[in-house]
Design a protein around this motif. Structure first.
Motif, PDB file in Angstrom:
ATOM      1  N   LEU A  10     -29.281   5.777 -22.246  1.00 30.42           N
ATOM      2  CA  LEU A  10     -28.889   5.113 -23.392  1.00 30.42           C
ATOM      3  C   LEU A  10     -28.516   3.923 -23.244  1.00 30.42           C
ATOM      4  N   LEU A  11     -27.696   3.627 -22.124  1.00 25.78           N
ATOM      5  CA  LEU A  11     -26.946   2.128 -21.756  1.00 25.78           C
ATOM      6  C   LEU A  11     -28.092   1.495 -21.310  1.00 25.78           C
ATOM      7  N   LEU A  12     -29.030   1.853 -20.601  1.00 25.69           N
ATOM      8  CA  LEU A  12     -30.162   1.148 -19.966  1.00 25.69           C
ATOM      9  C   LEU A  12     -31.157   0.769 -21.272  1.00 25.69           C
ATOM     10  N   ALA A  13     -31.373   1.513 -22.194  1.00 22.79           N
ATOM     11  CA  ALA A  13     -32.066   1.026 -23.345  1.00 22.79           C
ATOM     12  C   ALA A  13     -31.477   0.116 -24.073  1.00 22.79           C
ATOM     13  N   ALA A  14     -30.103   0.356 -24.320  1.00 25.10           N
ATOM     14  CA  ALA A  14     -29.490  -0.772 -25.150  1.00 25.10           C
ATOM     15  C   ALA A  14     -29.392  -2.163 -24.337  1.00 25.10           C
ATOM     16  N   GLY A  15     -29.425  -2.127 -23.083  1.00 22.92           N
ATOM     17  CA  GLY A  15     -29.459  -3.281 -22.225  1.00 22.92           C
ATOM     18  C   GLY A  15     -30.882  -4.117 -22.320  1.00 22.92           C
ATOM     19  N   MET A  16     -31.771  -3.282 -22.395  1.00 22.47           N
ATOM     20  CA  MET A  16     -33.051  -3.899 -22.381  1.00 22.47           C
ATOM     21  C   MET A  16     -33.327  -4.297 -23.605  1.00 22.47           C
ATOM     22  N   ALA A  17     -32.946  -3.705 -24.857  1.00 20.91           N
ATOM     23  CA  ALA A  17     -33.209  -4.409 -26.048  1.00 20.91           C
ATOM     24  C   ALA A  17     -32.503  -5.568 -26.405  1.00 20.91           C
ATOM     25  N   LEU A  18     -31.181  -5.654 -25.633  1.00 21.93           N
ATOM     26  CA  LEU A  18     -30.416  -6.746 -25.804  1.00 21.93           C
ATOM     27  C   LEU A  18     -30.932  -7.914 -25.230  1.00 21.93           C
ATOM     28  N   LEU A  19     -31.632  -7.535 -23.900  1.00 19.72           N
ATOM     29  CA  LEU A  19     -32.345  -8.590 -23.203  1.00 19.72           C
ATOM     30  C   LEU A  19     -33.502  -9.062 -24.095  1.00 19.72           C
ATOM     31  N   CYS A  20     -34.183  -8.331 -24.786  1.00 17.83           N
ATOM     32  CA  CYS A  20     -35.388  -8.839 -25.349  1.00 17.83           C
ATOM     33  C   CYS A  20     -35.296  -9.238 -27.121  1.00 17.83           C
ATOM     34  N   VAL A  21     -33.999  -9.454 -27.481  1.00 21.74           N
ATOM     35  CA  VAL A  21     -33.660  -9.769 -28.724  1.00 21.74           C
ATOM     36  C   VAL A  21     -34.425 -11.108 -29.004  1.00 21.74           C
ATOM     37  N   LYS A  22     -34.492 -11.989 -28.039  1.00 26.89           N
ATOM     38  CA  LYS A  22     -35.111 -13.611 -28.261  1.00 26.89           C
ATOM     39  C   LYS A  22     -36.575 -13.273 -28.464  1.00 26.89           C
ATOM     40  N   LEU A  23     -37.085 -12.162 -27.691  1.00 19.82           N
ATOM     41  CA  LEU A  23     -38.445 -12.126 -27.710  1.00 19.82           C
ATOM     42  C   LEU A  23     -38.841 -11.273 -29.045  1.00 19.82           C
ATOM     43  N   PHE A  24     -37.838 -10.389 -29.777  1.00 20.11           N
ATOM     44  CA  PHE A  24     -38.370  -9.898 -30.973  1.00 20.11           C
ATOM     45  C   PHE A  24     -38.244 -10.685 -32.267  1.00 20.11           C
ATOM     46  N   LEU A  25     -37.255 -11.453 -32.151  1.00 19.56           N
ATOM     47  CA  LEU A  25     -36.812 -12.114 -33.316  1.00 19.56           C
ATOM     48  C   LEU A  25     -37.414 -13.496 -33.561  1.00 19.56           C
ATOM     49  N   LYS A  26     -37.884 -14.293 -32.616  1.00 22.09           N
ATOM     50  CA  LYS A  26     -38.589 -15.593 -32.483  1.00 22.09           C
ATOM     51  C   LYS A  26     -40.195 -14.954 -32.616  1.00 22.09           C
ATOM     52  N   LYS A  27     -40.944 -16.072 -33.305  1.00 20.68           N
ATOM     53  CA  LYS A  27     -42.201 -16.012 -33.627  1.00 20.68           C
ATOM     54  C   LYS A  27     -43.011 -16.161 -32.279  1.00 20.68           C
ATOM     55  N   ASP A  28     -42.631 -17.223 -31.503  1.00 23.06           N
ATOM     56  CA  ASP A  28     -43.178 -17.484 -30.088  1.00 23.06           C
ATOM     57  C   ASP A  28     -42.100 -17.128 -28.958  1.00 23.06           C
ATOM     58  N   GLY A  29     -41.257 -16.346 -29.205  1.00 18.35           N
ATOM     59  CA  GLY A  29     -40.004 -16.144 -28.261  1.00 18.35           C
ATOM     60  C   GLY A  29     -40.630 -15.712 -26.796  1.00 18.35           C
ATOM     61  N   LYS A  30     -39.944 -16.427 -25.719  1.00 19.28           N
ATOM     62  CA  LYS A  30     -40.214 -16.014 -24.428  1.00 19.28           C
ATOM     63  C   LYS A  30     -39.037 -16.569 -23.716  1.00 19.28           C
ATOM     64  N   PHE A  31     -39.041 -15.909 -22.339  1.00 19.26           N
ATOM     65  CA  PHE A  31     -37.818 -16.427 -21.543  1.00 19.26           C
ATOM     66  C   PHE A  31     -38.239 -17.902 -20.953  1.00 19.26           C
ATOM     67  N   SER A  32     -37.261 -18.681 -20.941  1.00 18.32           N
ATOM     68  CA  SER A  32     -37.383 -19.787 -20.367  1.00 18.32           C
ATOM     69  C   SER A  32     -37.574 -19.557 -18.905  1.00 18.32           C
ATOM     70  N   SER A  33     -38.164 -20.548 -18.268  1.00 15.89           N
ATOM     71  CA  SER A  33     -38.451 -20.785 -16.756  1.00 15.89           C
ATOM     72  C   SER A  33     -37.089 -20.741 -15.974  1.00 15.89           C
ATOM     73  N   MET A  34     -36.914 -20.329 -14.941  1.00 18.59           N
ATOM     74  CA  MET A  34     -35.544 -20.299 -14.247  1.00 18.59           C
ATOM     75  C   MET A  34     -36.111 -21.016 -12.812  1.00 18.59           C
ATOM     76  N   HIS A  35     -37.073 -21.850 -12.853  1.00 20.10           N
ATOM     77  CA  HIS A  35     -37.748 -22.365 -11.432  1.00 20.10           C
ATOM     78  C   HIS A  35     -37.083 -23.843 -11.643  1.00 20.10           C
ATOM     79  N   ILE A  36     -36.473 -24.408 -10.542  1.00 17.13           N
ATOM     80  CA  ILE A  36     -35.817 -25.618 -10.529  1.00 17.13           C
ATOM     81  C   ILE A  36     -36.776 -26.926 -10.945  1.00 17.13           C
ATOM     82  N   HIS A  37     -37.929 -26.929 -10.588  1.00 18.74           N
ATOM     83  CA  HIS A  37     -38.969 -27.864 -10.796  1.00 18.74           C
ATOM     84  C   HIS A  37     -39.077 -27.826 -12.577  1.00 18.74           C
TER      85      HIS A  37
END
Length: 74
Positions: A10-37
């Protein structure tokens, strides 16, 4: 034992859902790049990826080596 496993899942599922909130709520939601360049703030500070820094250092060393050899020939 089963209770612990269910709570963990249950905790793992809740964590995954919270990480994906932006992906679910925004039309073109995606994680921003973490690369320095890809970071504008890093570019403004002149901080580069280690691969880019290594490439620049090798090119500088090669130019220095070529200039030394040219001076020896003269």
């Amino acid at each position: 034992m089963v209770e612990t496993l269910l709570i963990t899942m249950l905790l793992l599922a809740a964590g995954m859902a919270l990480l994906c909130v932006k992906l679910f709520l925004k039309k073109d939601g995606k994680f921003s790049s973490m690369h320095i360049h890809d970071s504008q703030a890093m570019k403004e500070r002149g901080i580069h990826c280690v691969l880019d820094q290594d490439k620049e250092a090798r090119m500088q060393a090669e130019r220095t080596h070529l200039n030394i050899n040219k001076n020896k020939v003269k």
